[in-house]
Write a protein that holds these residues in place. Sequence first.
Motif, short mmCIF file in Angstrom:
data_model
loop_
_atom_site.label_atom_id
_atom_site.label_comp_id
_atom_site.label_asym_id
_atom_site.label_seq_id
_atom_site.Cartn_x
_atom_site.Cartn_y
_atom_site.Cartn_z
N GLU A 120 -36.07 48.32 6.16
CA GLU A 120 -35.23 47.96 5.01
C GLU A 120 -35.92 48.33 3.71
O GLU A 120 -35.30 48.89 2.80
N LEU A 121 -37.21 48.01 3.60
CA LEU A 121 -37.97 48.34 2.39
C LEU A 121 -37.92 49.84 2.11
O LEU A 121 -37.76 50.27 0.97
N LEU A 122 -38.05 50.64 3.17
CA LEU A 122 -38.09 52.09 3.04
C LEU A 122 -36.70 52.73 3.02
O LEU A 122 -36.57 53.94 2.89
N GLN A 123 -35.67 51.90 3.18
CA GLN A 123 -34.28 52.36 3.23
C GLN A 123 -34.05 53.36 4.37
O GLN A 123 -33.42 54.40 4.20
N LEU A 124 -34.55 52.98 5.55
CA LEU A 124 -34.36 53.81 6.74
C LEU A 124 -33.17 53.30 7.53
O LEU A 124 -32.76 52.16 7.40
N GLU B 20 -37.16 68.87 13.60
CA GLU B 20 -38.15 68.54 12.58
C GLU B 20 -37.97 67.08 12.11
O GLU B 20 -37.70 66.82 10.94
N PRO B 21 -38.20 66.12 13.00
CA PRO B 21 -37.87 64.72 12.70
C PRO B 21 -38.87 63.98 11.82
O PRO B 21 -38.62 62.85 11.42
N TRP B 22 -40.03 64.57 11.54
CA TRP B 22 -41.05 63.88 10.77
C TRP B 22 -40.64 63.75 9.30
O TRP B 22 -40.08 64.65 8.70
N ARG B 23 -40.91 62.59 8.77
CA ARG B 23 -40.64 62.31 7.36
C ARG B 23 -41.81 61.49 6.82
O ARG B 23 -42.44 60.73 7.55
N PHE B 24 -42.07 61.66 5.52
CA PHE B 24 -43.21 60.99 4.91
C PHE B 24 -42.82 60.43 3.55
O PHE B 24 -42.20 61.13 2.75
N LYS B 25 -43.19 59.19 3.31
CA LYS B 25 -43.04 58.60 1.98
C LYS B 25 -44.46 58.46 1.44
O LYS B 25 -45.29 57.77 2.02
#
Length: 194
Positions: A155-159, A50-55
């Motif tokens: 970097e902005l999203l802290q990934l 389940e690799p999907w992520r959403f901001k």
Amino acid sequence: MNTSFSEISNIIRNRRTTKPGKMNGQRIPDEQVEKLLELADWAPTHGHTEPWRFKVYAGDKVQDFCQAHAELYKKHTEQEKYLQEKYDKLLHMGDKASHVIVAYMQRGNLPKIPALEEIAATSCAIQNLLLGATALGIASYWGSGGMAYRPPMKELLQLREEDIVLGILYLGYADAIATEGKRIVPLEEKVAWM
């Protein structure tokens, strides 16, 4: 023809891209966006990673994201390649959108599963979301421009370095009816029955 097949076929065939500038600024209830994210969560996934992520950015946060995106472009673009028009476009992309969602693949802890499969699973999750939006009469745009694929966005999203942004989704309502779809290459040229 089966009614369920007919309904989903209609939704798939009628999904269209609506550029954010063609949206009308009307707000989508957060509950509907949550329902779209629930649909996204039912994408196929190898090894249950389940690799999907959403901001999700809503309300004033939409403009905050667009401002940050435009500033990333300004800060990380060489002077000779910098275009003020591009900065302005990024700054105002969400002016008429209700929600902006950054979709990314979070690399799992199963190295035997290729990153390509994780990207594909996340893309399926995005498609589920877009199809759900179509069914609800919500306009959508899957954007990949600006800094979407560049390290400063991570970097902005802290990934983490191994995570991959797959796009920026703009959701809203539009007054204009989507244009009729088209396919340029006939299906027969894309399929070989063996």
